[in-house]
Each structure stands twice: as structure tokens, then as C-alpha cells.
Write a protein that holds these residues in place. Structure first.
Motif, PDB file in Angstrom:
ATOM      1  N   ALA A 159     -19.254  -1.183  29.822  1.00 10.87           N
ATOM      2  CA  ALA A 159     -18.405  -0.667  30.901  1.00 10.87           C
ATOM      3  C   ALA A 159     -17.198  -1.548  31.230  1.00 10.87           C
ATOM      4  O   ALA A 159     -16.087  -1.025  31.389  1.00 10.87           O
ATOM      5  CB  ALA A 159     -19.242  -0.423  32.151  1.00 10.87           C
ATOM      6  N   PRO A 160     -17.358  -2.879  31.335  1.00 11.19           N
ATOM      7  CA  PRO A 160     -16.188  -3.689  31.685  1.00 11.19           C
ATOM      8  C   PRO A 160     -15.040  -3.586  30.683  1.00 11.19           C
ATOM      9  O   PRO A 160     -13.885  -3.811  31.045  1.00 11.19           O
ATOM     10  CB  PRO A 160     -16.755  -5.114  31.738  1.00 11.19           C
ATOM     11  N   ARG A 161     -15.340  -3.239  29.434  1.00 13.12           N
ATOM     12  CA  ARG A 161     -14.274  -3.099  28.446  1.00 13.12           C
ATOM     13  C   ARG A 161     -13.295  -1.993  28.859  1.00 13.12           C
ATOM     14  O   ARG A 161     -12.089  -2.082  28.609  1.00 13.12           O
ATOM     15  CB  ARG A 161     -14.870  -2.782  27.069  1.00 13.12           C
ATOM     16  N   ALA A 162     -13.811  -0.942  29.500  1.00 13.25           N
ATOM     17  CA  ALA A 162     -12.959   0.182  29.894  1.00 13.25           C
ATOM     18  C   ALA A 162     -11.949  -0.217  30.965  1.00 13.25           C
ATOM     19  O   ALA A 162     -10.955   0.477  31.167  1.00 13.25           O
ATOM     20  CB  ALA A 162     -13.822   1.335  30.410  1.00 13.25           C
ATOM     21  N   ALA A 163     -12.199  -1.332  31.641  1.00 13.80           N
ATOM     22  CA  ALA A 163     -11.332  -1.730  32.751  1.00 13.80           C
ATOM     23  C   ALA A 163     -10.131  -2.564  32.306  1.00 13.80           C
ATOM     24  O   ALA A 163      -9.228  -2.814  33.097  1.00 13.80           O
ATOM     25  CB  ALA A 163     -12.140  -2.528  33.765  1.00 13.80           C
ATOM     26  N   ARG A 164     -10.108  -2.973  31.061  1.00 15.55           N
ATOM     27  CA  ARG A 164      -9.017  -3.838  30.600  1.00 15.55           C
ATOM     28  C   ARG A 164      -7.675  -3.125  30.712  1.00 15.55           C
ATOM     29  O   ARG A 164      -7.533  -1.973  30.315  1.00 15.55           O
ATOM     30  CB  ARG A 164      -9.249  -4.257  29.151  1.00 15.55           C
ATOM     31  N   GLY A 165      -6.708  -3.832  31.253  1.00 18.07           N
ATOM     32  CA  GLY A 165      -5.366  -3.294  31.342  1.00 18.07           C
ATOM     33  C   GLY A 165      -5.103  -2.458  32.578  1.00 18.07           C
ATOM     34  O   GLY A 165      -3.963  -2.061  32.820  1.00 18.07           O
ATOM     35  N   HIS A 166      -6.126  -2.187  33.379  1.00 19.96           N
ATOM     36  CA  HIS A 166      -5.930  -1.396  34.597  1.00 19.96           C
ATOM     37  C   HIS A 166      -5.529  -2.295  35.764  1.00 19.96           C
ATOM     38  O   HIS A 166      -5.902  -3.471  35.821  1.00 19.96           O
ATOM     39  CB  HIS A 166      -7.216  -0.639  34.948  1.00 19.96           C
ATOM     40  N   ASP A 167      -4.794  -1.732  36.687  1.00 14.86           N
ATOM     41  CA  ASP A 167      -4.348  -2.497  37.853  1.00 14.86           C
ATOM     42  C   ASP A 167      -5.513  -2.927  38.735  1.00 14.86           C
ATOM     43  O   ASP A 167      -5.474  -3.984  39.354  1.00 14.86           O
ATOM     44  CB  ASP A 167      -3.356  -1.662  38.683  1.00 14.86           C
ATOM     45  N   ASP A 168      -6.539  -2.094  38.804  1.00 15.30           N
ATOM     46  CA  ASP A 168      -7.706  -2.402  39.633  1.00 15.30           C
ATOM     47  C   ASP A 168      -8.967  -2.273  38.767  1.00 15.30           C
ATOM     48  O   ASP A 168      -9.686  -1.267  38.843  1.00 15.30           O
ATOM     49  CB  ASP A 168      -7.771  -1.446  40.824  1.00 15.30           C
ATOM     50  N   PRO A 169      -9.252  -3.279  37.934  1.00 17.94           N
ATOM     51  CA  PRO A 169     -10.395  -3.176  37.011  1.00 17.94           C
ATOM     52  C   PRO A 169     -11.736  -3.021  37.715  1.00 17.94           C
ATOM     53  O   PRO A 169     -12.633  -2.356  37.206  1.00 17.94           O
ATOM     54  CB  PRO A 169     -10.328  -4.483  36.210  1.00 17.94           C
ATOM     55  N   ARG A 170     -11.887  -3.600  38.891  1.00 13.05           N
ATOM     56  CA  ARG A 170     -13.159  -3.482  39.604  1.00 13.05           C
ATOM     57  C   ARG A 170     -13.409  -2.035  40.024  1.00 13.05           C
ATOM     58  O   ARG A 170     -14.536  -1.554  39.991  1.00 13.05           O
ATOM     59  CB  ARG A 170     -13.174  -4.426  40.816  1.00 13.05           C
ATOM     60  N   GLN A 171     -12.345  -1.339  40.414  1.00 18.89           N
ATOM     61  CA  GLN A 171     -12.482   0.063  40.781  1.00 18.89           C
ATOM     62  C   GLN A 171     -12.851   0.905  39.564  1.00 18.89           C
ATOM     63  O   GLN A 171     -13.644   1.855  39.669  1.00 18.89           O
ATOM     64  CB  GLN A 171     -11.178   0.575  41.403  1.00 18.89           C
ATOM     65  N   VAL A 172     -12.301   0.558  38.405  1.00 17.12           N
ATOM     66  CA  VAL A 172     -12.625   1.281  37.176  1.00 17.12           C
ATOM     67  C   VAL A 172     -14.113   1.140  36.860  1.00 17.12           C
ATOM     68  O   VAL A 172     -14.790   2.121  36.534  1.00 17.12           O
ATOM     69  CB  VAL A 172     -11.777   0.765  35.996  1.00 17.12           C
ATOM     70  N   VAL A 173     -14.626  -0.080  36.958  1.00 17.23           N
ATOM     71  CA  VAL A 173     -16.046  -0.312  36.668  1.00 17.23           C
ATOM     72  C   VAL A 173     -16.921   0.415  37.684  1.00 17.23           C
ATOM     73  O   VAL A 173     -17.946   1.014  37.328  1.00 17.23           O
ATOM     74  CB  VAL A 173     -16.352  -1.827  36.658  1.00 17.23           C
TER      75      VAL A 173
END
Length: 201
Positions: free
Chosen positions: A169-183
């Protein structure tokens, strides 16, 4: 002093010295990496900074990437404990989400050095790949714990899928402005399911 006591004391000193040497190498490496960037620091420089030979360095860290991730066994223990020791009533996906946010993602509240470490890893492809491979090595153990906690067979497909999802799951957050929200949103998918799409037309 007994023979047993004389036999164990030197071993204890050797283990402590070994651990101290390993820590000194890891500290020197991280300091140099944060100061100049991972790719611009050589193994010889790290060995010199830690006052050891390159041979000694490679005995503790077989590849350069391992210098950044020197607590793999601790990471594994915390991962499995997140499932086994979760609060009563908390779901396994929720426990894994909290673990990912706490131990695998930087936040604005983290101290400067911790945030700098995450920036170093996320900006260095070799470190990103090594970290992901390191986490995926724990997939089988995590699957087993999830199955035990759920009362399911260790090869249950749902347990296998959840373990891999949690580790990826954390891989999907790379490059996003708010990676914690993505996770967080990714794990919400496990709890709530895929939302119905609006009807077209």
C-alpha cells in the motif's frame, strides 16, 4: 569464577563490541547520505568515517542499500506485533493501516532527521526498491499471523491477499501531495469495499 562464567563473559563483550561497530557504521553512513546524497557517497568514505575497514563494513552490511535499513528484524517484529497486539475490537486492516502510517510514512509532526530519512529513501530509486523488497520478505510471516488471528488456514487466499496489500500500500502513495491520506484511503477500501460507481447516462 566458574568455567561457565569465564566462557560467557568474553562472548558478551564480543557481541556488544560487534553491535557497537554495526551501529557506528550505520550512523556514519546515514550522516553522509543525508549530508550529500546516497549516490554521492562511497563505501570507502563510510568505512573511514566509522574507523573500520571496508572488509569489516561488508561483514555487517553485504550491500550498500542495507546501510540505510539496519533494523530489518525490528521492523518485522513490529509488523507482526501490530496484528497480534492490536486493541480489542480493532480490525486487522485497521491495525495494519496504523502500523503503515506510524512506521512507514513521514508526517509533518515527525522530527527533522526522521523526515529527512524518508525524503532520502523516496528520492533514491535504489533505496525505494530495496525497502520494498525488504518489506515483501515479511509477507509469509504476516500471512501466517493474519490467519492465526482470523482462525483461518495459513494458505487462505484472503490472508495472503491482505498481507501483500498491507505491504504494498505505501508504494501507491509515492509522488502524492498527501501520501498519508492515500494510504488511509487504500486501507478504507479493505474495510468498506469498493464504492458503487455513479450510473452513466
Amino acid at each position: 569464577m566458574t568455567h561457565t562464567e569465564t566462557g560467557h563473559a568474553p562472548m558478551g563483550r564480543r557481541e556488544r563490541k560487534k553491535a557497537a561497530t554495526r551501529q557506528a557504521i550505520a550512523d556514519a553512513a546515514l550522516h553522509l547520505f543525508l549530508e550529500r546524497g546516497y549516490d554521492d557517497v562511497g563505501i570507502r568514505e563510510i568505512a573511514d568515517a566509522a574507523d573500520v575497514s571496508t572488509t569489516t563494513l561488508f561483514k555487517h552490511f553485504p550491500v550498500k542499500e542495507a546501510l540505510v535499513f539496519d533494523e530489518d528484524a525490528d521492523h518485522r517484529a513490529r509488523l507482526l506485533a501490530a496484528v497480534r497486539e492490536r486493541p480489542e475490537g480493532q480490525s486487522i486492516p485497521a491495525a495494519l493501516r496504523e502500523h503503515a502510517l506510524r512506521h512507514r510514512m513521514a508526517s509533518p509532526d515527525d522530527d527533522t532527521r526522521f523526515a529527512a530519512f524518508f525524503k532520502l529513501v523516496n528520492s533514491t530509486p535504489a533505496l525505494r526498491d530495496y525497502q520494498q523488497g525488504m518489506w515483501l520478505r515479511h509477507a509469509d510471516a504476516l500471512t501466517t499471523v493474519i490467519a492465526e488471528e482470523s482462525g483461518l488456514p495459513p494458505d487462505d487466499p484472503a490472508c495472503v491477499a491482505l498481507a501483500h496489500f498491507a505491504l504494498e500500500a505505501p508504494r501507491a502513495a509515492r509522488g502524492h501531495d498527501d501520501p498519508r491520506q492515500v494510504v488511509t484511503r487504500a486501507f478504507d477500501l479493505l474495510e468498506c469495499g469498493w464504492p458503487p460507481l455513479p450510473a452513466s447516462g
